[in-house]
Design a protein around this motif. Sequence first.
Motif, PDB file in Angstrom:
ATOM      1  N   SER A  52      -8.502  10.519  -2.894  1.00 30.62           N
ATOM      2  CA  SER A  52      -8.602  11.523  -3.959  1.00 30.62           C
ATOM      3  C   SER A  52      -7.957  12.840  -3.526  1.00 30.62           C
ATOM      4  O   SER A  52      -7.547  13.643  -4.351  1.00 30.62           O
ATOM      5  N   GLY A  53      -7.880  13.048  -2.224  1.00 27.53           N
ATOM      6  CA  GLY A  53      -7.277  14.281  -1.707  1.00 27.53           C
ATOM      7  C   GLY A  53      -5.783  14.182  -1.485  1.00 27.53           C
ATOM      8  O   GLY A  53      -5.141  15.163  -1.115  1.00 27.53           O
ATOM      9  N   PHE A  54      -5.224  13.000  -1.702  1.00 29.67           N
ATOM     10  CA  PHE A  54      -3.784  12.832  -1.493  1.00 29.67           C
ATOM     11  C   PHE A  54      -3.021  13.490  -2.640  1.00 29.67           C
ATOM     12  O   PHE A  54      -3.210  13.159  -3.797  1.00 29.67           O
ATOM     13  N   LYS A  55      -2.177  14.433  -2.229  1.00 34.38           N
ATOM     14  CA  LYS A  55      -1.380  15.107  -3.267  1.00 34.38           C
ATOM     15  C   LYS A  55       0.029  14.562  -3.213  1.00 34.38           C
ATOM     16  O   LYS A  55       0.602  14.404  -2.158  1.00 34.38           O
ATOM     17  N   ALA A  56       0.560  14.260  -4.346  1.00 35.10           N
ATOM     18  CA  ALA A  56       1.844  13.550  -4.407  1.00 35.10           C
ATOM     19  C   ALA A  56       3.034  14.386  -3.937  1.00 35.10           C
ATOM     20  O   ALA A  56       4.169  13.967  -4.048  1.00 35.10           O
ATOM     21  N   GLN A  57       2.756  15.604  -3.412  1.00 36.17           N
ATOM     22  CA  GLN A  57       3.876  16.414  -2.915  1.00 36.17           C
ATOM     23  C   GLN A  57       4.503  15.796  -1.675  1.00 36.17           C
ATOM     24  O   GLN A  57       5.695  15.864  -1.474  1.00 36.17           O
ATOM     25  N   SER A  58       3.650  15.190  -0.845  1.00 34.40           N
ATOM     26  CA  SER A  58       4.218  14.538   0.348  1.00 34.40           C
ATOM     27  C   SER A  58       4.358  13.041   0.065  1.00 34.40           C
ATOM     28  O   SER A  58       3.745  12.508  -0.859  1.00 34.40           O
ATOM     29  N   LYS A  59       5.162  12.392   0.898  1.00 34.01           N
ATOM     30  CA  LYS A  59       5.366  10.943   0.708  1.00 34.01           C
ATOM     31  C   LYS A  59       4.074  10.214   1.063  1.00 34.01           C
ATOM     32  O   LYS A  59       3.382  10.601   2.014  1.00 34.01           O
ATOM     33  N   PHE A  60       3.791   9.158   0.353  1.00 35.47           N
ATOM     34  CA  PHE A  60       2.588   8.382   0.636  1.00 35.47           C
ATOM     35  C   PHE A  60       2.633   7.836   2.056  1.00 35.47           C
ATOM     36  O   PHE A  60       1.626   7.827   2.763  1.00 35.47           O
ATOM     37  N   SER A  61       3.822   7.399   2.483  1.00 40.26           N
ATOM     38  CA  SER A  61       3.940   6.795   3.817  1.00 40.26           C
ATOM     39  C   SER A  61       3.615   7.805   4.915  1.00 40.26           C
ATOM     40  O   SER A  61       2.948   7.480   5.898  1.00 40.26           O
ATOM     41  N   THR A  62       4.063   9.067   4.729  1.00 38.55           N
ATOM     42  CA  THR A  62       3.784  10.118   5.728  1.00 38.55           C
ATOM     43  C   THR A  62       2.280  10.382   5.782  1.00 38.55           C
ATOM     44  O   THR A  62       1.693  10.498   6.858  1.00 38.55           O
ATOM     45  N   TRP A  63       1.678  10.505   4.603  1.00 43.40           N
ATOM     46  CA  TRP A  63       0.236  10.737   4.519  1.00 43.40           C
ATOM     47  C   TRP A  63      -0.532   9.567   5.137  1.00 43.40           C
ATOM     48  O   TRP A  63      -1.454   9.746   5.912  1.00 43.40           O
ATOM     49  N   MET A  64      -0.104   8.384   4.822  1.00 46.66           N
ATOM     50  CA  MET A  64      -0.778   7.180   5.335  1.00 46.66           C
ATOM     51  C   MET A  64      -0.693   7.125   6.863  1.00 46.66           C
ATOM     52  O   MET A  64      -1.663   6.769   7.537  1.00 46.66           O
ATOM     53  N   TYR A  65       0.458   7.502   7.392  1.00 46.93           N
ATOM     54  CA  TYR A  65       0.627   7.517   8.845  1.00 46.93           C
ATOM     55  C   TYR A  65      -0.357   8.502   9.471  1.00 46.93           C
ATOM     56  O   TYR A  65      -0.995   8.217  10.490  1.00 46.93           O
ATOM     57  N   ARG A  66      -0.480   9.681   8.855  1.00 43.14           N
ATOM     58  CA  ARG A  66      -1.356  10.699   9.426  1.00 43.14           C
ATOM     59  C   ARG A  66      -2.815  10.238   9.436  1.00 43.14           C
ATOM     60  O   ARG A  66      -3.524  10.366  10.428  1.00 43.14           O
ATOM     61  N   VAL A  67      -3.245   9.683   8.305  1.00 44.76           N
ATOM     62  CA  VAL A  67      -4.631   9.201   8.226  1.00 44.76           C
ATOM     63  C   VAL A  67      -4.862   8.072   9.231  1.00 44.76           C
ATOM     64  O   VAL A  67      -5.867   8.053   9.943  1.00 44.76           O
ATOM     65  N   ALA A  68      -3.889   7.142   9.284  1.00 43.70           N
ATOM     66  CA  ALA A  68      -4.037   5.986  10.184  1.00 43.70           C
ATOM     67  C   ALA A  68      -4.108   6.443  11.643  1.00 43.70           C
ATOM     68  O   ALA A  68      -4.942   5.963  12.416  1.00 43.70           O
ATOM     69  N   LEU A  69      -3.253   7.378  12.011  1.00 45.48           N
ATOM     70  CA  LEU A  69      -3.248   7.853  13.403  1.00 45.48           C
ATOM     71  C   LEU A  69      -4.509   8.646  13.718  1.00 45.48           C
ATOM     72  O   LEU A  69      -5.089   8.499  14.794  1.00 45.48           O
ATOM     73  N   ASN A  70      -4.938   9.492  12.774  1.00 44.32           N
ATOM     74  CA  ASN A  70      -6.190  10.240  12.975  1.00 44.32           C
ATOM     75  C   ASN A  70      -7.343   9.275  13.215  1.00 44.32           C
ATOM     76  O   ASN A  70      -8.184   9.483  14.094  1.00 44.32           O
ATOM     77  N   THR A  71      -7.376   8.227  12.426  1.00 41.82           N
ATOM     78  CA  THR A  71      -8.453   7.237  12.547  1.00 41.82           C
ATOM     79  C   THR A  71      -8.383   6.518  13.880  1.00 41.82           C
ATOM     80  O   THR A  71      -9.382   6.394  14.587  1.00 41.82           O
ATOM     81  N   ALA A  72      -7.176   6.063  14.230  1.00 42.85           N
ATOM     82  CA  ALA A  72      -7.014   5.291  15.468  1.00 42.85           C
ATOM     83  C   ALA A  72      -7.346   6.142  16.692  1.00 42.85           C
ATOM     84  O   ALA A  72      -8.016   5.680  17.616  1.00 42.85           O
ATOM     85  N   ILE A  73      -6.893   7.389  16.681  1.00 44.72           N
ATOM     86  CA  ILE A  73      -7.103   8.256  17.855  1.00 44.72           C
ATOM     87  C   ILE A  73      -8.568   8.637  18.002  1.00 44.72           C
ATOM     88  O   ILE A  73      -9.077   8.776  19.110  1.00 44.72           O
ATOM     89  N   SER A  74      -9.290   8.794  16.878  1.00 43.24           N
ATOM     90  CA  SER A  74     -10.682   9.224  16.999  1.00 43.24           C
ATOM     91  C   SER A  74     -11.671   8.060  17.057  1.00 43.24           C
ATOM     92  O   SER A  74     -12.868   8.278  17.114  1.00 43.24           O
ATOM     93  N   GLN A  75     -11.161   6.832  17.104  1.00 46.37           N
ATOM     94  CA  GLN A  75     -12.075   5.715  17.328  1.00 46.37           C
ATOM     95  C   GLN A  75     -12.492   5.750  18.788  1.00 46.37           C
ATOM     96  O   GLN A  75     -11.647   5.830  19.676  1.00 46.37           O
ATOM     97  N   THR A  76     -13.777   5.646  19.065  1.00 46.71           N
ATOM     98  CA  THR A  76     -14.226   5.780  20.446  1.00 46.71           C
ATOM     99  C   THR A  76     -14.983   4.569  20.967  1.00 46.71           C
ATOM    100  O   THR A  76     -15.279   4.493  22.133  1.00 46.71           O
ATOM    101  N   ARG A  77     -15.266   3.634  20.140  1.00 45.78           N
ATOM    102  CA  ARG A  77     -16.079   2.520  20.606  1.00 45.78           C
ATOM    103  C   ARG A  77     -15.326   1.689  21.610  1.00 45.78           C
ATOM    104  O   ARG A  77     -14.309   1.100  21.301  1.00 45.78           O
ATOM    105  N   ARG A  78     -15.781   1.686  22.805  1.00 44.95           N
ATOM    106  CA  ARG A  78     -15.225   0.913  23.900  1.00 44.95           C
ATOM    107  C   ARG A  78     -13.731   1.145  24.107  1.00 44.95           C
ATOM    108  O   ARG A  78     -13.046   0.355  24.705  1.00 44.95           O
ATOM    109  N   SER A  79     -13.239   2.279  23.559  1.00 42.03           N
ATOM    110  CA  SER A  79     -11.812   2.519  23.719  1.00 42.03           C
ATOM    111  C   SER A  79     -11.570   3.380  24.942  1.00 42.03           C
ATOM    112  O   SER A  79     -12.457   4.125  25.346  1.00 42.03           O
TER     113      SER A  79
END
Lengths: 165, 242
Positions: A52-79
Motif C-alpha cells: 500500500s506504501g508503494f508509490k508508482a514513481q519508482s520502478k516496481f523492480s527497484t522497490w521490490m529489490y529494496r524490500v527483499a534486501l531489507n528483509t533478507a539482511i534483517s533476518q536473524t534466525r540462525r543466520s
Amino acid sequence: MHGNKDIANEFMNLVQTHQGILHKVCFAYGNQGISREDLYQEIVLQLWKSFSGFKAQSKFSTWMYRVALNTAISQTRRSRIFVDLAKAPTLANDPEPAIDLSEEIKQLYTAICYLNKVEKALVLLWLEELSYEEIAITLGISVKNVSVRLVRIKKKLAEILKSIE
Amino acid sequence: MKQEINWNTYQAAWKNEASFKDEKLKKEDIQLYMNSSSRSLVSQFRKSIMLDIGLKTLLLMAAIIPFFTFDLQTKLFFILVTLSVLMLAGIIHQFMVLHKIPDGMLTDANIQEWLNRLCTFYNKHFVKSLLNSACSSPLFFIVGSMHYLQFKYGGLRPLHLDDFIVLGLGIILSFSLSAITQIKNGNRSIHEIESSLEAIKNDEFKAIDLLFIRNKRRKNILIVSLAFISGLLLFIWLVSRY
C-alpha cells in the motif's frame, strides 16, 4: 471488497512477473541458517504488507529489490554475517540444491557465500547492472562509497574464485 | 602471470541465467505466503510484547478476584492493590512500546535507515520492555503465594525477618533469571543487526560507536533492574511495617 481483491490480484501479478528478483535474493541469502523457503515466504509477506506504501514513481523492480534486501539482511534466525572459510557451504552440500545452474553461476554462488550480508546486497545490485547512484540510494551510502566498496569486494571475490578453481 | 577476472562474463551469466527466469512461484504459492505469519525480528518483538501483555492481564485478574471472593485482611488488601497497580503500569508500558515498533517497514527506508531503526528501537525501548516482561515471573510467584496463603490460612500469617529474606531472594532470583534469559536472546539477534549496520557504515561507523551503543544498553538494563530491586525492598519494608 472488490477493491481489496483487485489490489491483491495486481500484487500477485507484479510479484509473479518479477519473481526473478526473489529467486536471486533468496539464492544469495538463503543458505546457512535461513531456509530459502522461509525467505521466499518472508519476503513476499513483507512486500504485501508494504504494497500500500508503494508509490508508482519508482520502478516496481527497484522497490521490490529494496524490500527483499531489507528483509533478507534483517533476518536473524540462525543466520550468520560472516562465514568461516572452512565452513562455507558449497553447492555440493547445499541442503536446497534443486536448481540447475550454469558453471559461472555455480562459482559465483560459492564466492558470494563468503561475503557478509551487506556485501552480498552490493554485489547483487551490481550484478543487476544498477547504476552506482541507484545502489547508493538503496543502501543509504554515498556513490563514492559504493565505488570504493565494489573495488574491495571484486578483489575479495577474485581471490575466492581463484582459490576454488 | 595473474589472470584477471572478466567480470563482464559473470554479469552476463547472471543476467542470462535461465533458472532465475523460471516461473517457479505460482499465484497459489504467492497467495499462501501473503497469508502466512511473519518470522521477522519486528514480528518477534511484537509477539514477545503481546505475550507479556496477555500474561500480565491474567495475573491482574488473578489479583483482583480475591477482592470480591474473599474477606481480606487489610495487609493482604494493601498488597493486592499494590500488585494490581504495578501490573497495570506494566501493561500500559508494554502497549506504549508496542506503538513504537518500527513499521511501514520498507517502503521509505533504505537498508542503512532500516537497520538503524531496528537498533534504535531495541536499545531505547525494547530492552525496557524485556525487563518489564522479566517482572512477570516474580509477580506470578507473589500473586500465587497470596492466593495460597489466603486459601490455606485465611490471610497472611505473621512473617519474620528470615521469611522476608527468603521471599525477597526468591523474587530477585526469579526476576534475574528471567531478565538474563530474555536479554541474552534479544542481544543475540540485535548483535547481528548491529554487525550489518557496522558493515554498511564502514569507515563512518567506528568501533567506538558500537561500544557506545552497547554501553548505553547495559546502563539502561542496570538502572531499570536497580529500580525494580529498590521498589521491591521498599515494598517488603512497607509490608513488614504495617
